[in-house]
Every structure is written in structure tokens, then in C-alpha cells.
Scaffold this motif. Structure first.
Motif, PDB file in Angstrom:
ATOM      1  N   CYS A 323       0.710  -1.410  -0.075  1.00 49.21           N
ATOM      2  CA  CYS A 323      -0.219  -0.038  -0.015  1.00 49.21           C
ATOM      3  C   CYS A 323       1.098   1.105  -0.077  1.00 49.21           C
ATOM      4  N   GLU A 324      -0.017   2.237  -0.454  1.00 52.72           N
ATOM      5  CA  GLU A 324       1.003   3.533   0.053  1.00 52.72           C
ATOM      6  C   GLU A 324       0.536   4.061   1.560  1.00 52.72           C
ATOM      7  N   ARG A 325      -0.818   4.095   1.827  1.00 50.87           N
ATOM      8  CA  ARG A 325      -0.407   4.997   2.815  1.00 50.87           C
ATOM      9  C   ARG A 325      -1.183   3.408   3.281  1.00 50.87           C
ATOM     10  N   PRO A 326      -1.372   3.201   5.103  1.00 50.01           N
ATOM     11  CA  PRO A 326      -0.918   4.308   6.355  1.00 50.01           C
ATOM     12  C   PRO A 326       0.682   3.428   5.965  1.00 50.01           C
ATOM     13  N   ARG A 327       1.643   4.245   6.699  1.00 48.00           N
ATOM     14  CA  ARG A 327       2.193   3.393   7.282  1.00 48.00           C
ATOM     15  C   ARG A 327       3.121   2.815   7.736  1.00 48.00           C
ATOM     16  N   ILE A 328       3.233   1.509   7.578  1.00 46.34           N
ATOM     17  CA  ILE A 328       3.393   0.052   8.238  1.00 46.34           C
ATOM     18  C   ILE A 328       4.364   0.324   9.379  1.00 46.34           C
ATOM     19  N   ARG A 329       5.770   0.936   9.132  1.00 41.92           N
ATOM     20  CA  ARG A 329       7.015   0.547   9.628  1.00 41.92           C
ATOM     21  C   ARG A 329       5.978   1.156  11.475  1.00 41.92           C
ATOM     22  N   PRO A 330       5.718   2.159  11.615  1.00 41.49           N
ATOM     23  CA  PRO A 330       5.683   1.978  12.664  1.00 41.49           C
ATOM     24  C   PRO A 330       4.003   1.106  13.934  1.00 41.49           C
ATOM     25  N   HIS A 331       3.725   0.725  13.033  1.00 39.96           N
ATOM     26  CA  HIS A 331       3.136  -0.532  13.607  1.00 39.96           C
ATOM     27  C   HIS A 331       3.292  -1.886  12.945  1.00 39.96           C
ATOM     28  N   ARG A 332       4.438  -1.879  12.827  1.00 40.03           N
ATOM     29  CA  ARG A 332       4.836  -3.372  12.457  1.00 40.03           C
ATOM     30  C   ARG A 332       5.259  -4.281  13.613  1.00 40.03           C
ATOM     31  N   ASP A 333       6.160  -3.877  14.516  1.00 38.66           N
ATOM     32  CA  ASP A 333       6.113  -4.634  16.236  1.00 38.66           C
ATOM     33  C   ASP A 333       5.174  -5.140  16.554  1.00 38.66           C
ATOM     34  N   ALA A 334       3.492  -4.003  16.471  1.00 42.08           N
ATOM     35  CA  ALA A 334       2.283  -4.239  16.997  1.00 42.08           C
ATOM     36  C   ALA A 334       2.070  -5.755  16.803  1.00 42.08           C
ATOM     37  N   MET A 335       2.512  -5.830  14.991  1.00 39.22           N
ATOM     38  CA  MET A 335       1.165  -6.675  14.273  1.00 39.22           C
ATOM     39  C   MET A 335       1.765  -8.162  14.676  1.00 39.22           C
ATOM     40  N   ALA A 337       3.514  -8.735  17.186  1.00 34.62           N
ATOM     41  CA  ALA A 337       3.706  -9.802  18.466  1.00 34.62           C
ATOM     42  C   ALA A 337       1.954  -9.527  18.580  1.00 34.62           C
ATOM     43  N   ARG A 338       0.745  -9.188  17.768  1.00 31.74           N
ATOM     44  CA  ARG A 338      -0.497  -9.500  17.988  1.00 31.74           C
ATOM     45  C   ARG A 338      -0.172 -10.935  17.445  1.00 31.74           C
ATOM     46  N   LEU A 339       0.099 -11.013  15.982  1.00 33.00           N
ATOM     47  CA  LEU A 339      -0.001 -12.473  15.580  1.00 33.00           C
ATOM     48  C   LEU A 339       1.189 -13.308  15.704  1.00 33.00           C
ATOM     49  N   ALA A 340       1.807 -13.454  16.340  1.00 33.15           N
ATOM     50  CA  ALA A 340       2.514 -14.593  17.852  1.00 33.15           C
ATOM     51  C   ALA A 340       1.515 -14.620  18.483  1.00 33.15           C
ATOM     52  N   GLU A 341       0.878 -13.936  19.238  1.00 29.18           N
ATOM     53  CA  GLU A 341       0.031 -14.226  20.308  1.00 29.18           C
ATOM     54  C   GLU A 341      -0.933 -14.835  19.674  1.00 29.18           C
ATOM     55  N   LEU A 342      -1.800 -14.035  18.662  1.00 25.56           N
ATOM     56  CA  LEU A 342      -2.656 -15.574  18.431  1.00 25.56           C
ATOM     57  C   LEU A 342      -2.425 -17.051  17.840  1.00 25.56           C
ATOM     58  N   LEU A 343      -1.496 -17.521  17.400  1.00 22.45           N
ATOM     59  CA  LEU A 343      -0.723 -18.696  16.659  1.00 22.45           C
ATOM     60  C   LEU A 343      -0.089 -19.239  18.144  1.00 22.45           C
ATOM     61  N   ALA A 344       0.559 -18.882  18.933  1.00 26.24           N
ATOM     62  CA  ALA A 344       1.244 -19.305  19.630  1.00 26.24           C
ATOM     63  C   ALA A 344       2.758 -19.143  19.046  1.00 26.24           C
ATOM     64  N   LEU A 345       3.120 -18.364  18.485  1.00 23.72           N
ATOM     65  CA  LEU A 345       5.033 -18.892  18.418  1.00 23.72           C
ATOM     66  C   LEU A 345       5.675 -17.648  18.551  1.00 23.72           C
ATOM     67  N   PRO A 346       7.140 -18.065  18.568  1.00 21.95           N
ATOM     68  CA  PRO A 346       7.962 -17.355  18.669  1.00 21.95           C
ATOM     69  C   PRO A 346       7.426 -16.296  18.472  1.00 21.95           C
ATOM     70  N   LEU A 347       8.606 -14.784  18.512  1.00 18.77           N
ATOM     71  CA  LEU A 347       8.064 -13.256  18.342  1.00 18.77           C
ATOM     72  C   LEU A 347       9.374 -13.574  16.438  1.00 18.77           C
ATOM     73  N   ALA A 348      10.472 -14.258  16.465  1.00 17.22           N
ATOM     74  CA  ALA A 348      11.074 -14.544  15.039  1.00 17.22           C
ATOM     75  C   ALA A 348      10.500 -15.440  14.175  1.00 17.22           C
ATOM     76  N   ARG A 349       9.729 -16.178  14.798  1.00 16.67           N
ATOM     77  CA  ARG A 349       9.363 -16.289  13.771  1.00 16.67           C
ATOM     78  C   ARG A 349       7.777 -16.373  13.187  1.00 16.67           C
ATOM     79  N   VAL A 350       7.149 -14.250  13.166  1.00 18.52           N
ATOM     80  CA  VAL A 350       6.304 -14.256  12.669  1.00 18.52           C
ATOM     81  C   VAL A 350       7.482 -12.944  12.022  1.00 18.52           C
ATOM     82  N   SER A 351       6.659 -12.720  10.596  1.00 18.36           N
ATOM     83  CA  SER A 351       7.344 -11.179   9.927  1.00 18.36           C
ATOM     84  C   SER A 351       5.981 -10.566   9.521  1.00 18.36           C
ATOM     85  N   VAL A 352       6.585  -9.371   9.686  1.00 13.30           N
ATOM     86  CA  VAL A 352       5.710  -8.544   8.282  1.00 13.30           C
ATOM     87  C   VAL A 352       6.014  -7.447   7.814  1.00 13.30           C
ATOM     88  N   LYS A 353       6.160  -7.453   6.631  1.00 12.16           N
ATOM     89  CA  LYS A 353       6.609  -6.543   6.060  1.00 12.16           C
ATOM     90  C   LYS A 353       5.883  -5.872   5.646  1.00 12.16           C
TER      91      LYS A 353
END
Length: 381
Positions: A323-335, A337-353
Motif C-alpha cells: 500500500c502507499e498509505r498508511p505507513r506500516i513501519r510504526p505499527h509493525r512490531d505491534a502486528m 506481537a499480535r500474530l505471535a499471540e494468536l498463533l502461539a509462535l515465538p516472535l522470531a517466527r513471525v514476519s510482517v513487511k
């Protein structure tokens, strides 16, 4: 040939070290008990009775969620009493073959079942057994005797008997003695027990170190499946947008039947695709009013539960938002963390770009947002 199964899972597992009793521990992402139950049901068992402690009946339901053809009953103070409780709970008639199995032997296969049923045709019982290969010594701190291993076998489970044969044998067994296996009960009653070739893979998990070995063996019997998902939604009037489970303030929103979280939709499809289980539209049709405005984390959790029910586990996930907007980088860590929580995965196994198309196409013209996702799932081979 129709057959029934009794799985003994009522022991205290004192030799296994700290933690849950053995049947309730996980092996390659699924409960040890589930390994055997899935195999017996797939091999054609008419019924599977799991004998466990009274306070583990509910745990059996959790461990075997999604499977049909089994039921749990309360066991006794000893293994022999638990086996008899399982026999009494069967619906099979007296001539039906019954396999007695220890829950702590997860690597049973359909081939083992077939071999036992064939051997039972000409005997009163049949066991899987391995010839003793190691030199046997008797003694305490010092060796007092070397014992010949000729003609000695290591008995395994499952063991097969006709229901009536084993029931009668247990009725004749002296109450002040505890048999080491069910074949011994039939032998004492005068029954003939056939030997069928055992399998080193059919190990019994007993000591703490056995579990690490089992994990290595389980890895050799599993495959990694890759799933891919893509989702797109158009922009419309609004004040916030949901992406990868995170609410972001924005001057527009994504339009959809649910909350239009394209990141979660793409990831849900990737997980379903990895196990060959259709797509999000089949499981949550947009024509169904119950999903109007629904939070998309429900869809993702459903897909993850489908993986677990099939004996698999999610290894890692990777989501790309275009997408062009909104800017994702400021929210990437929260995303993440949320995916890791939902899927019970270590944070290192979750990527959002995130990326843009530099003004090209519908995302470049800011008509909509595109999400792509990939996941790896480990499944039974």
C-alpha cells in the motif's frame, strides 16, 4: 477385519521426570495420546476406548478434539484394572479382536495392526516383539551372572486378543499379583500367544531422555507444507483500519463483509492452503450475515485449530502488506506481537513487511490495499 482398541493412559508417569503424565505431553506439537488414537482410527478401528484417571477425562477431550470414534473411561489403581475397565466399556462381541496398547508408545502404525490381526488368526493372542540383542547381565554393583539371550524377546504393544479370551483370562488371574503385560495373563490361562516381528520405532517413552529421542524420530516422520494467501480490499470512508490484528487510525478504512483485515485474511488462506483445506470463503462465506463486521482474528484462530486437529503445527508466518498509505513501519512490531499471540509462535517466527508499488496499479492509485502471506506447517507424513 473389524477390531476394537483399548488404550491405557491412566499411569502416574513417575519415572518420566517433572511435568504432565506422559499421554498429555506433546510430541512434535500434538499430545502423545493423540498419535496412537489417530493411527488406530485411520487403520479402521470400530471403537477406541481410552482408559485414564478420573481427573483426566476432560483432558482426553482436549487432546483428541476433532476425532470421532473414541471415548474415555475411568481406569483403576493398577494397569490390569485399567485394562479390565477398558474391556468392560467396549461394545464389541466376544470374538472381536481387541488391541491393548500403552499410550506411551506413539509410533504405532497401520502395518503393526495388520500384522497382529493376521497372527491372531492362528493363536489366542499375538504380540509384537523384538529379539534381545544386548548381552544380559544379572547383579547389583557387581556382575553375578551372564544370562543367555537365546530365545528371549522384548514384548511391545499393541497386543491382540479376542475380547472374550482376554476377559476370561483376567477373571482367572490371582488378585494378589500384577501382570507385566496382557499376554502374560493369557499365557497363565493356557492360551497360545504368537510372536510377530516388532519394530524399534515402537519405543515406550519411560524416562526423561526418551522424549528427546522421540522428538528426533517424530521429525523424521513428518513433512513441511507451504501455504500462500492473497487478499485485497478497496478503500472507503472511515477513520481507522485493521491490519494484522492491529487497529490503525487512518482517514479511510478497508471495505469488506467482516472487519476487512486483509493481512489476517491472507494469512488465514495461507494456513488453510498449507493443509489443503479450502479457503477462507468456504469456511466463512461472505453471504452469511453472522460474519458481518466480525473480527478477523476468529478466522485465523479457526485455521490454526484446523492444523492442530490434523496433528500439525505452524512453524512460521510471513505477511507482506502492499500500500502507499498508511505507513506500516510504526505499527509493525505491534502486528508481529499480535500474530505471535494468536498463533502461539515465538516472535522470531513471525514476519510482517510492507512495500509500495511506487504509484503503479490499484495500490499505487490508493484504490485499495493488497496483502500476501506465506506460512510453513509441519504435518504428519
Amino acid at each position: 477385519m473389524s477390531f476394537s482398541v483399548v488404550i491405557v493412559a491412566a499411569g502416574s508417569s513417575t519415572r518420566a521426570g517433572p511435568g504432565e503424565p506422559k499421554p498429555w505431553r506433546t510430541l512434535a506439537g500434538r499430545p502423545i495420546l493423540r498419535w496412537s488414537v489417530e493411527t488406530f482410527l485411520a487403520a479402521g478401528a470400530a471403537e477406541v476406548v481410552v482408559v485414564t484417571a478420573a481427573d483426566r477425562i476432560a483432558a482426553a477431550g482436549d487432546a483428541l478434539a476433532g476425532l470421532v470414534g473414541w471415548r474415555a473411561v475411568e481406569g483403576g489403581a493398577t494397569r490390569a484394572l485399567s485394562v479390565q475397565a477398558g474391556l468392560a466399556a467396549l461394545a464389541a462381541d466376544g470374538q472381536t479382536p481387541v488391541l491393548i496398547h500403552d499410550a506411551a508408545r506413539p509410533f504405532v502404525t497401520a502395518a503393526h495392526v495388520a500384522a497382529l490381526l493376521t497372527a491372531l488368526d492362528a493363536a489366542d493372542g499375538a504380540i509384537l516383539a523384538l529379539p534381545v540383542a544386548d548381552t544380559l547381565k544379572r547383579g547389583q554393583a557387581m556382575v553375578s551372572e551372564t544370562i543367555s539371550r537365546e530365545g528371549l524377546w522384548r514384548a511391545q504393544t499393541p497386543q491382540a486378543f479376542r475380547r472374550a479370551t482376554l476377559t476370561r483370562a483376567y477373571a482367572a488371574w490371582p488378585g494378589d499379583a500384577e501382570p507385566t503385560d496382557d499376554a502374560a495373563v493369557v499365557e497363565r490361562a493356557g492360551g497360545r500367544v504368537a510372536l510377530s516381528p516388532g519394530d524399534p520405532m515402537l519405543m515406550k517413552l519411560t524416562y526423561p531422555e526418551d522424549f528427546a529421542m522421540a522428538e528426533r524420530l517424530a521429525g523424521a516422520a513428518r513433512v513441511t507444507c507451504i501455504g500462500q494467501g492473497v487478499d485485497a480490499h478497496r478503500w472507503g470512508p472511515g477513520e481507522a483500519v485493521w491490519l494484522c490484528g492491529v487497529k490503525i487510525d487512518h482517514d479511510q478504512t478497508l471495505i469488506g463483509h467482516s472487519d476487512a483485515d486483509a493481512g489476517l485474511h491472507a494469512l488465514t488462506d495461507a494456513i488453510l492452503g498449507a493443509i489443503g483445506d479450502g479457503d477462507i470463503g468456504e469456511h466463512f462465506p461472505p453471504t452469511d450475515p453472522q460474519w458481518k463486521g466480525a473480527a478477523s482474528d476468529r478466522f485465523l484462530l479457526h485455521a490454526a485449530q484446523r492444523v492442530t486437529a490434523r496433528g500439525g503445527r505452524i512453524l512460521n508466518v510471513d505477511v507482506t502488506l502492499i500500500c502507499e498509505r498508511p505507513r506500516i513501519r510504526p505499527h509493525r512490531d505491534a502486528m508481529r506481537a499480535r500474530l505471535a499471540e494468536l498463533l502461539a509462535l515465538p516472535l522470531a517466527r513471525v514476519s510482517v513487511k510492507a512495500t509500495t508499488t511506487e504509484g503503479m496499479g490499484f495500490t499505487g492509485r490508493q484504490e485499495g490495499l493488497l496483502a500476501q502471506a506465506v506460512c510453513a506447517v509441519e504435518m504428519p507424513a
